[in-house]
Scaffold this motif. Structure first.
Motif, PDB file in Angstrom:
ATOM      1  N   ALA A   5      65.340  51.068  -1.107  1.00 17.78           N
ATOM      2  CA  ALA A   5      65.305  49.962  -0.168  1.00 17.78           C
ATOM      3  C   ALA A   5      64.644  50.349   1.146  1.00 17.78           C
ATOM      4  N   ALA A   6      64.164  51.570   1.257  1.00 24.34           N
ATOM      5  CA  ALA A   6      63.638  52.031   2.529  1.00 24.34           C
ATOM      6  C   ALA A   6      62.311  51.366   2.831  1.00 24.34           C
ATOM      7  N   LEU A   7      62.070  51.156   4.136  1.00 19.30           N
ATOM      8  CA  LEU A   7      60.777  50.645   4.551  1.00 19.30           C
ATOM      9  C   LEU A   7      59.718  51.671   4.201  1.00 19.30           C
ATOM     10  N   VAL A 154      56.910  52.166  11.702  1.00 21.56           N
ATOM     11  CA  VAL A 154      57.356  50.771  11.724  1.00 21.56           C
ATOM     12  C   VAL A 154      57.302  50.281  13.169  1.00 21.56           C
TER      13      VAL A 154
END
Lengths: 451, 192
Positions: A5-7, A154
């Motif tokens: 689920a990590a960016l 990010v």
């Protein structure tokens, strides 16, 4: 390793994507309700409050996260460490985009297998133009070639309604950690090439050491007749001599996805243990005069045909150290193991030493298939099972049963253990071997060098 | 997404009501509307605060969604796949096939272990599993003997406990510590 689920998961080096965070979902409705109620009561303050909400919603709708232009400098304190050494990485990020980045998060893409033991590889900050942010962390070196070549970045806009995720390419820093492999050997079979060599096998021919006598056959050389025997009892007999031959051995390392398992608390996959075992065998077998090759049982292909010489030995050890087939990240495919490809590559006169943790039935199938194809197969199996739960003990029992199945079909099994000093060929007690096999086999409670 | 659409619908409805009341002033004479407005904003503020707290909390644990860095992959320990499968399987009819698959794996392991460590031929080992005499642990034995004993067809309660006990019993065969089996080997009586 990045979690699912990590960016940044799934992004290739140099790729980026823009996402809506959904943080302000519902603001539209609330703003409209407030405006409506304001109109209802005819109060300007309430109408203004509603309009403020509408404005905020519009802002978050029509602005995107900034596209960062970052300069990245990475310094690695040691690019050639020994296993267990601590290596320090310093990472400096400079904002060259000409605008403030109100929410900047970055994370160094630490190669799989390396564990950060001091500091952190992640950082969150706001960065004005021209300003820089630095992080430093330390990792423990382990076997492999580890490439630092990207950074996950990010950025978010002021409202947090959108974010831009990218894996920015950076200058490449390579850390190569080469373990010192033991030199060990295993009992081999009699399969040999037709080439004269230095390995004693059951073949007889033109050697010097006496092997046996047999009845004279027409065509035998007069020089090979045992005239003393003829003088004694009048019977013609032919002397046979040992014929040392060249033996080809292919070290087959089980690097399939199922082999990426570990004993509890170890966090070292079976593939790494098998690679170390193969590295030790490279030294022991080449010293014993064998031509040694290397293959990976894996969807990630690796094939080095058997050969001899110092350069070839270095090539084998380099492949075991740095090739992606033996990397710390499991292959994607859980079903493909490249065995069909391997069968087409294996020379017919090659013996196979199969290094595998034997944690599934496929390992037995592979060993038996190679044996059925005429190769002399020896299994070298490290134990990566645990005993701290019923299911783990069961897995250990199943592994033992698989190894026994190999023994029953005549395949010698060596239970591989590390950390007992290394060096030299270990004695092996021929116990528990199948009746069909007359080769020395180390098993439970075997020679001191084997477990 | 559904909550967002619902709120949007509420908003449009409220605007429509507001426009209607604007055209017919005086429909609402008390200050209830102002209180309602304040209430809505209060709810919004509380919701926002809760979301902010949740966000802050999640950042502490996940690094704001950044990848885990400098951690080795989580390799499984052999046997954990079976433990996970047993843990995930239900007791109902829907999971009967999965339970049978697990049971087959344990059955194969038990037969092989009896053959290897007890010298019991496979056919006899199968029979021992059927009559439950392969181990002194009645819970473990019940995994293979009580398959169809449930009053409700396809329902098998206690499967996870029996499977775990059976796994332990198979492992004990290797160690030679299973009481009943050891007693048989010595021609004596089980002491447990």
């Amino acid at each position: 390793m990045t979690d699912g689920a990590a960016l940044g998961a799934g992004l290739a080096r140099g790729e980026e994507r823009l996402e809506r965070t959904g943080r302000w979902n519902g603001v539209y409705g609330l703003a409209l309700v407030a405006t409506a109620v304001g109109i209802l009561v005819g109060t300007p303050v309430v109408i203004l409050a509603g309009l403020a909400g509408v404005g905020f919603a519009a802002y978050s709708r029509f602005t995107d996260a900034p596209d960062p232009a970052l300069a990245v400098e990475r310094h690695v304190s040691d690019t050639d460490p020994d296993p267990g050494d601590t290596v320090r990485v310093t990472l400096t990020v400079t904002n060259e985009s000409g605008a403030t980045l109100p929410d900047l998060r970055f994370c160094d893409d630490v190669p799989a297998g390396l564990e950060v033991v001091e500091g952190t590889a992640r950082h969150t900050t706001a960065l004005r133009p021209g300003k820089r942010a630095s992080i430093a962390y330390e990792f423990e070196a382990v076997r492999g070639r580890h490439e630092f070549d990207s950074l996950t970045v990010v950025t978010r806009d002021l409202s947090g309604a959108s974010r831009r995720v990218s894996r920015q390419a950076t200058d490449r820093s390579t850390v190569v950690c080469r373990p010192r492999y033991d030199e060990r050997s295993v009992p081999l079979g009699d399969l040999a090439t037709q080439l004269t060599g230095s390995r004693p096998v059951s073949a007889t021919g033109e050697g010097l050491a006496f092997h046996s006598l047999r009845e004279y056959r027409t065509g035998d050389s007069l020089a090979s007749i045992d005239w003393n025997r003829f003088a004694k009892d009048g019977a013609l007999a032919t002397r046979r001599f040992d014929q040392p031959r060249t033996v080809k051995v292919v070290l087959l390392v089980d690097a399939r996805r199922p082999a990426y398992v570990t004993a509890a608390g170890d966090r070292r996959p079976g593939v790494d243990v098998c690679a170390h075992a193969a590295g030790a065998l490279v030294g022991g077998l080449t010293d014993g005069g064998c031509h040694v090759g290397l293959a990976a049982l894996s969807p990630r292909s690796l094939w080095l045909p058997p050969a001899s010489g110092r350069t070839h030995r270095e090539r084998l050890l380099d492949a075991l150290t740095t090739d992606e087939a033996f990397g710390w990240r499991p292959p994607e495919s859980a079903t493909d193991d490249g065995f069909d490809r391997l069968r087409s590559q294996l020379p017919g006169d090659a013996q196979v030493v199969f290094c595998s943790p034997f944690v599934d039935d496929r390992a037995v199938d592979v060993a038996r298939a190679l044996d059925a194809r005429g190769h002399d197969v020896t299994v070298a199996s490290p134990d990566v099972t645990a005993t701290d739960s019923a299911y783990r003990r069961l897995a250990g029992t199943e592994r033992r049963l698989r190894l026994d199945e190999c023994r029953r079909t005549g395949i010698p099994v060596v239970e591989w253990s590390e950390g007992d000093g290394g060096g030299g060929t270990r004695s092996a007690r021929p116990s528990d071997a199948s009746p069909q096999s007359d080769r020395a086999v180390a098993t439970d409670g075997g020679g001191a060098g084997w477990r | 997404m559904n909550a967002r659409r619902a709120l949007l619908g509420v908003g449009f409805g409220a605007v429509a009501v507001g426009v209607a009341l604007t055209l017919r002033p005086g429909l609402v004479r008390f200050d209830f509307a102002t209180l309602l407005t304040l209430g809505i904003w209060a709810v919004a503020l509380v919701g926002g605060a809760l979301a902010a707290f949740e966000r802050l909390g999640s950042e502490r644990t996940t690094g704001g969604g950044l990848p885990r860095a400098g951690e080795r992959p989580d390799y499984d320990v052999p046997g954990d796949d079976l433990a996970a499968a047993v843990g995930a399987v239900g007791v109902g009819e829907r999971d009967a096939a999965e339970r049978d698959r697990i049971r087959e794996r344990l059955r194969d392991a038990a037969v092989d272990a009896l053959d290897r460590y007890e010298g019991v031929p496979p056919a006899e080992a199968e029979q021992r599993l059927v009559d439950g005499s392969w181990t002194g642990d009645s819970e473990a034995a019940a995994l293979f003997t009580d398959v169809d004993d449930s009053p409700h067809e396809g329902v098998e309660s206690g499967f996870d406990r029996r499977a775990e006990r059976a796994a332990a019993a198979v492992a004990r065969l290797r160690d030679g510590t299973d009481g009943d089996a050891t007693a048989r080997r010595r021609g004596g009586v089980a002491d447990d």
